[in-house]
Design a protein around this motif. Structure first.
Motif, short mmCIF file in Angstrom:
data_model
loop_
_atom_site.label_atom_id
_atom_site.label_comp_id
_atom_site.label_asym_id
_atom_site.label_seq_id
_atom_site.Cartn_x
_atom_site.Cartn_y
_atom_site.Cartn_z
N GLN A 87 0.84 -1.21 -0.05
CA GLN A 87 0.13 0.02 -0.09
C GLN A 87 0.77 1.40 -0.27
OE1 GLN A 87 -3.26 0.08 2.60
NE2 GLN A 87 -3.65 2.27 2.80
N ALA A 88 2.06 1.26 0.78
CA ALA A 88 2.92 2.35 0.85
C ALA A 88 3.41 2.65 -0.54
CB ALA A 88 3.85 2.18 1.84
N GLU A 89 3.93 1.29 -1.25
CA GLU A 89 4.50 1.84 -2.50
C GLU A 89 3.60 2.36 -3.59
OE1 GLU A 89 7.59 -1.98 -2.26
OE2 GLU A 89 5.66 -2.48 -2.96
N VAL A 103 4.55 5.58 3.95
CA VAL A 103 4.52 4.73 4.95
C VAL A 103 3.77 5.28 6.10
CG1 VAL A 103 5.87 3.62 6.63
CG2 VAL A 103 7.00 3.75 4.47
N TYR A 104 3.82 6.61 6.39
CA TYR A 104 3.14 7.06 7.53
C TYR A 104 1.53 6.85 7.14
CZ TYR A 104 1.46 10.52 10.88
OH TYR A 104 0.72 11.18 11.76
N GLU A 105 1.07 7.40 6.23
CA GLU A 105 -0.39 7.20 5.60
C GLU A 105 -0.70 5.77 5.62
OE1 GLU A 105 -1.69 9.39 2.33
OE2 GLU A 105 -0.57 11.12 2.95
N GLY A 109 -3.32 4.32 8.17
CA GLY A 109 -4.75 3.55 7.91
C GLY A 109 -5.05 2.18 8.45
N PHE A 110 -4.12 1.37 8.71
CA PHE A 110 -3.95 0.45 9.43
C PHE A 110 -4.42 0.47 10.89
CE2 PHE A 110 -2.44 -1.79 5.68
CZ PHE A 110 -2.14 -2.94 5.76
N ALA A 111 -3.88 1.30 11.42
CA ALA A 111 -4.10 1.62 12.72
C ALA A 111 -5.50 2.12 13.20
CB ALA A 111 -3.01 2.63 13.34
#
Length: 547
Positions: A87-89, A103-105, A109-111
């Protein structure tokens, strides 16, 4: 700020004082710009960074043991999660954001999804945030957040602590832990109790103190104070756990089984090594949280056997799938609910999908035969005696002799006498029981005080179950985190509880504490705690009763 007094939730007993070391807050949110000149090359940076973080975590896991090793290994797996990295890629290549932002976003989203699920999965949000911040730091080439090197014995203050923060903490240097967030079942609470370090969580205002000469921390009452005079370094006197013979009993011989809570084979091995007399809670859903299809009976049997094997010839209580709400097992295809914690979860799922339960019971019976463990089975989220009877019939039809239920809904506690007519034993899940009793999400820091297991109202409800158990001569255990508090464990015994199940790290201290008190003391302490006006008064009353 001298003389300032704050209050939080005391989660690990003892008093300590000393200078303060503040754990740095997470890195600031990374910017969305500048856009990378080569998005594909920028995206390609993510997986090597993730592998580097995962390897760091694996090295730290190898240096510790027991529960903490398992936690760190799980965190390392999170860091290398293919879904997160993919997802980050995609965010880099489709939106043109820098890798740290992507990576942050993705991790945030998972959290958010875990937080919305509530319960156990919400407890993992802090872990996801920690992994996110470490990945961002690796991509930026800066030091990751976490506990700094301690110059000497110190009071550690933080917004919250992740499992990685707590791994390898030296109890000779950490005098006490104080966090602004967290609750009685947080990693901070569990770690502090296992190390014998005083701890206070949900202490509002502690991060606003600024530079202070030191703090005095009382893990019994939850009080945190900035002393007016010079701050002396004072470590809490911990109760020695040496000399426990591995048999749970009070000083005068009243038998109380000291058991472990486990979910995976490594949990079971750690518990057996720590001297657990058996298992009071085997969380079977932990074997299948990532499953997209229902595991076959053979696969389940193999998974369960690996957990049961270290306890051949010893009692193990297996909880059937506690699915729904905080554990949305994908293969069940449960519909979205506006309030999952109050919806179709636990036994309610089993009644909708009885075939899933029957296949699980078949696998449990087979694993019990394979391992030689003395297996009993219990159902989660039971509210009525009728539900308990329905479950017990299916358990016995599967060839399993002993059937029980979890008492984690107030209605079940209030009708415990009728429930005992249907089952052989009950086990109190104090975490959920408190949450439902006080209508207070156990993950919400603002209401953490309501989820304090020392709440007199909760103790009175437990006493009702203990009385019912005594009337019918059947066992009532506790498998919530309350059992891991040595003084509270004595109270629970006085309330009529006959077994205590906890994380492996707490076994020795609880067993040793029980061995130093007699049953009359436990009963006196229980009466005093249940009659108290609030948790602080309950702790003080028990301190006086037990000495």
């Amino acid at each position: 700020m001298l003389g300032v007094r704050l209050s939080g939730v005391g989660v690990s007993p003892g008093r300590a004082s000393g200078p303060v070391v503040r754990v740095a807050d997470p890195l600031p949110e990374p910017p969305e710009t500048p856009s990378p000149e080569d998005p594909l090359a920028e995206a390609a940076r993510i997986r090597p960074a993730a592998e580097a973080v995962a390897e760091q975590l694996r090295r730290r896991a190898a240096a510790v043991g027991g529960d903490m090793r398992a936690v760190l290994e799980t965190t390392a797996t999170m860091a290398a999660d293919p879904a997160l990295l993919s997802q980050a890629e995609q965010l880099v290549t489709t939106r043109g954001v820098p890798a740290p932002r992507a990576v942050y976003e993705a991790a945030s989203g998972f959290a958010d999804a875990l937080q919305a699920a509530g319960g156990y999965l919400a407890e993992r949000v802090r872990d996801i945030h920690d992994v996110r911040d470490r990945l961002v730091a690796e991509l930026l080439g800066v030091e990751p957040p976490g506990v700094p090197e301690l110059p000497g014995p110190s009071i550690l203050v933080a917004r919250d602590l992740a499992p990685v923060d707590t791994a390898g903490l030296d109890p000779a240097k950490v005098l006490a832990l104080v966090t602004a967030d967290g609750g009685p079942t947080s990693h901070t609470a569990i770690l502090a109790r296992s190390l014998g370090i005083p701890a206070v969580v949900a202490c509002r205002g502690v991060l606003d103190l600024g530079e202070v000469p030191g703090l005095a921390v009382d893990g019994d009452t939850g009080r945190v104070e900035v002393p007016e005079g010079p701050v002396e370094v004072h470590a809490a006197e911990t109760t020695a756990a040496s000399g426990w013979n591995g048999v749970g009993a009070t000083q005068d011989g009243f038998r109380v089984k000291v058991l472990a809570n486990v979910g995976k084979p490594e949990d079971a091995r750690a518990a057996a090594d720590a001297g657990a007399e058996g298992v009071g809670l085997f969380r079977t859903e932990f074997c299948f949280l990532a499953a997209t299809d229902e595991p076959s009976v053979a696969d389940q049997r193999t998974a369960y056997r690996a957990v049961l094997a270290p306890f051949a010839g010893k009692p193990v209580v297996v909880r059937t799938l506690d699915a729904g709400a905080d554990k949305p097992l994908g293969f069940l295809g449960l519909a979205a609910e506006p309030n999952p914690a109050l919806g179709v979860r636990g036994l309610r799922v089993a009644r909708e999908r009885a075939g899933v339960l029957d296949r699980q019971l078949e696998a449990i019976a087979g694993a019990a035969e394979d391992s030689g463990a003395e297996v009993s089975v219990m159902a989660p989220m039971v509210a009525t005696a009728e539900e308990a009877g329905w479950f017990a019939e299916r358990v016995r039809a599967a060839g399993i002799a002993r059937a029980g239920v979890m008492i984690e809904v107030p209605a079940a506690a209030l009708t415990a006498r009728e429930i005992f007519d249907a089952v052989d034993f009950v086990s109190l899940g104090t975490n959920d029981l408190a949450q439902y009793l006080f209508a207070a999400d156990r993950q919400a820091g603002a209401v953490a005080a309501l989820n304090d297991p020392w709440q007199p109202a909760l103790l009175r409800l437990i006493a009702r179950v203990g009385e019912a158990a005594g009337e019918v001569g059947k066992p009532a255990g506790v498998c919530g985190e309350a059992a891991a508090d040595p003084r509270l464990a004595c109270v629970l015994v006085g309330l009529g509880v006959s077994s205590l199940s906890m994380n492996a790290a707490a076994l020795t201290m609880v067993g040793a504490t029980l061995a130093r008190v007699n049953h009359d003391q436990c009963q006196s302490a229980a009466r005093a705690a249940a009659a108290a006006a609030d948790p602080t008064a309950a702790r003080q009353a028990v301190h006086a009763a037990l000495g």
